[in-house]
Design an enzyme around this catalytic site. Sequence first.
Site, PDB file in Angstrom:
ATOM      1  N   GLU A 284     -75.272 -22.807  85.663  1.00  0.00           N
ATOM      2  CA  GLU A 284     -74.400 -23.199  84.561  1.00  0.00           C
ATOM      3  C   GLU A 284     -74.734 -22.441  83.260  1.00  0.00           C
ATOM      4  O   GLU A 284     -75.893 -22.472  82.800  1.00  0.00           O
ATOM      5  CB  GLU A 284     -74.525 -24.716  84.334  1.00  0.00           C
ATOM      6  CG  GLU A 284     -73.720 -25.260  83.163  1.00  0.00           C
ATOM      7  CD  GLU A 284     -72.216 -24.993  83.259  1.00  0.00           C
ATOM      8  OE1 GLU A 284     -71.668 -25.027  84.374  1.00  0.00           O
ATOM      9  OE2 GLU A 284     -71.603 -24.734  82.211  1.00  0.00           O
ATOM     10  N   THR A 326     -66.276 -22.971  85.225  1.00  0.00           N
ATOM     11  CA  THR A 326     -67.120 -23.005  86.414  1.00  0.00           C
ATOM     12  C   THR A 326     -66.305 -22.760  87.679  1.00  0.00           C
ATOM     13  O   THR A 326     -66.745 -22.057  88.590  1.00  0.00           O
ATOM     14  CB  THR A 326     -67.803 -24.382  86.537  1.00  0.00           C
ATOM     15  OG1 THR A 326     -68.555 -24.608  85.355  1.00  0.00           O
ATOM     16  CG2 THR A 326     -68.718 -24.452  87.720  1.00  0.00           C
ATOM     17  N   HIS A 440     -75.596 -27.433  80.781  1.00  0.00           N
ATOM     18  CA  HIS A 440     -74.215 -27.471  80.287  1.00  0.00           C
ATOM     19  C   HIS A 440     -74.185 -27.646  78.767  1.00  0.00           C
ATOM     20  O   HIS A 440     -75.030 -28.331  78.198  1.00  0.00           O
ATOM     21  CB  HIS A 440     -73.436 -28.618  80.965  1.00  0.00           C
ATOM     22  CG  HIS A 440     -71.951 -28.463  80.822  1.00  0.00           C
ATOM     23  ND1 HIS A 440     -71.284 -28.798  79.669  1.00  0.00           N
ATOM     24  CD2 HIS A 440     -71.025 -27.956  81.676  1.00  0.00           C
ATOM     25  CE1 HIS A 440     -70.001 -28.516  79.820  1.00  0.00           C
ATOM     26  NE2 HIS A 440     -69.817 -28.000  81.032  1.00  0.00           N
ATOM     27  N   ASP A 499     -72.604 -18.568  85.688  1.00  0.00           N
ATOM     28  CA  ASP A 499     -71.158 -18.751  85.905  1.00  0.00           C
ATOM     29  C   ASP A 499     -70.303 -18.191  84.763  1.00  0.00           C
ATOM     30  O   ASP A 499     -69.279 -17.567  84.986  1.00  0.00           O
ATOM     31  CB  ASP A 499     -70.799 -20.216  86.239  1.00  0.00           C
ATOM     32  CG  ASP A 499     -71.050 -21.214  85.118  1.00  0.00           C
ATOM     33  OD1 ASP A 499     -71.685 -20.861  84.104  1.00  0.00           O
ATOM     34  OD2 ASP A 499     -70.616 -22.383  85.265  1.00  0.00           O
ATOM     35  N   HIS A 500     -70.729 -18.400  83.524  1.00  0.00           N
ATOM     36  CA  HIS A 500     -69.933 -17.939  82.383  1.00  0.00           C
ATOM     37  C   HIS A 500     -70.788 -18.028  81.130  1.00  0.00           C
ATOM     38  O   HIS A 500     -71.948 -18.420  81.193  1.00  0.00           O
ATOM     39  CB  HIS A 500     -68.653 -18.785  82.219  1.00  0.00           C
ATOM     40  CG  HIS A 500     -68.912 -20.265  82.228  1.00  0.00           C
ATOM     41  ND1 HIS A 500     -69.557 -20.905  81.215  1.00  0.00           N
ATOM     42  CD2 HIS A 500     -68.656 -21.210  83.170  1.00  0.00           C
ATOM     43  CE1 HIS A 500     -69.678 -22.189  81.511  1.00  0.00           C
ATOM     44  NE2 HIS A 500     -69.145 -22.400  82.697  1.00  0.00           N
TER      45      HIS A 500
END
Length: 659
Positions: A284, A326, A440, A499-500
């Site tokens: 994450e 995600t 997150h 993921d990003h």
Amino acid sequence: MLAQLQTAARKGLYGALRGLRFWPWGITLLVASMLYKLNELDHQFNVGGMNYWKWAVNMGAVLLASFWTIFLGPRAKAISLALLDLALSFLLFADLIYFRYFKDFISVPVLLQAGQVGELQASIWSLIEPGDWLFFADIPVAFALAGWVLWRRSAKSRSLTIDSGKPALKFLWRKFIPAALIFAMGWALLYYPIQEQKNGWARGLFVGNWWNVPIYNVTGLLGFHGYDTYRYAKEHWFGDNLSEEQLQEAKNWFTERKQLQKQMESEPLFGQYKGKNVFVIQAEAFQEFVIGQSIGGEEITPNLNELIGQSIYFPNFYHQTAQGRTSDADFLTSCSMHPLPTGSAFIRFAGNEFDCAPSILKSEGYDTTVHHAYDGSFWNRNNMYHNMKYDQFYNIKDFTIDQPIGWSLGDPSFFRQTVEQLKERQKSPFYSMSITLSSHHPFKLPYSNQELDVGDLQGTILGDYVQSMHYVDSAVGSLIEDLKEEGLWENTILVFYGDHDNSVYDWKLYEQYFGKPVSDIDKDRIVRKVPFLIHLPNDDNAGVVDKAVGQIDTTPTLMHLLGIPANDRYLMGISMLSEAKKSVVFRNGGFTDGNVYFVPSADGIASNGTCYDVSGGNDEKTDTASCVAGAESAKRDLSVSDTVIEHDLIAKFHEEDKE
Ligand code: GP9
Ligand code: MN
């Protein structure tokens, strides 16, 4: 006859003017306050700036949103205008918060994902700024005015006698004509600037749909929402409008791509790891800029740094995600397709056919599982994972929350329980995908889990981010130990990637972190780069590969190692380990091929973008001519991907291949 016409015309104008006096102040106030807010928003978005066209479309949109209130009685009108003010202000505010996080605008597919907002509460609060109250400053005034009208009209109605004028004529002059005038004015203000730009610089923009920002620059914010709703309705309710040309374009594209993909079959690593287990970690918000870095004299990611030394590492690996975050990363890496321009493919097209890693590996005899300690319905995973043919999706129901962190379970326990789940299955070879969650946004870890001294960054969101990266890194360290203890390490290919990005765009904080100014190209690269490593059994082939690669290339890379030809599938990526060349394409139309790096302008015109020469390490701006062909090809990739996804073309191609 002439005299009669003249009287009618005079009366008409007079009547219209008489009618006008009933609506003006309410709508005028609404238009004024909305224009103020839209201007302020545009300023904050900072993606192109206001011009007279944008003022016109914004005004047109507000007039269209409010003209109908003219048909109402004075009281209903006052209340409706106040409610409209409230509703539009909420919409604009929601757009602002969404933009601060996603650098994009809310779209209908995003609203259909709105069930997920509950989980994002902490992030939303952290994005609200003190000055935002201004967006609602006029609401009490609007309701006070509405209250005043209510009070005044009820006092009046007690003292007035009933007006015995002809109701039909009254309706015509007082309501229909003013409403029609306002409607026509709103329509003209919206239609002509859009048409003008569509025939000019924005040609093809609405067909390509590759990025919402240039669309916003043409339509304004309310206009964008109108267009987005129309686009959604057309796509979902008015049938499949695939043209023969689009179909042929997609077929040709894949024919070319398959030739490139075929190259790996004659390359040395092809099939070298046939039958090995595959353990994929999607981490994450894990970004590349923390790798190899220290803070307060301590390494941020000591375990990953060590693992990178024993792995094939790609320092120029980019995430390519869009609004689906995600789920886009999952879609890109597992199914090797681009994300959609709006919403998430997981949510919008979970029923369509794709060639994703789990289904490909399953057909090769693999046991396939996906592990994520969160609600199975989030990002529509239950449905999508079923479609991707995972044998099992281990979600929150399958985990014991013995280390509650953030949204659910701390990553160390998540990994430990994931390995237990794999052990229980006793199946091999296996393909397992683990999606972490502890890091997150907004990255708040309990004090006891904050192990780093982040110095000046303490108390800032970037400081919290760095802490959470350190926390995830230690979880990866324990996972490796665990895999070794279970005897899985030596026969497993381990893949790790982020993921990003982290949605932190406060560049002052980054300058503090790096201890030096951050250039424009660095800003773009910082946001897009995530780490990617492949650890092979016995630390084989460890080294750094500088090639520019992206998430879309992940599944073809695994297929390369496992000796599965990519030719009879529909994948848009190319093995990162192959000599075959292609660019990394971003959803906004930007791209890099390792030699040039292209940042599109907010109007989406290739020649207005910024082209950097990144071949020599100096990252110098160069003539856009060096990027134009690449930018056109990037647009083509994105539009083919959209066509294939939206029209379920992989299902069609599979059918045709069988014949
Ligand atoms: C939730 C998790 C987070 O299950 O994957 O999604 P994100 O908000 O990062 O897209
Ligand atoms: Mn995520």
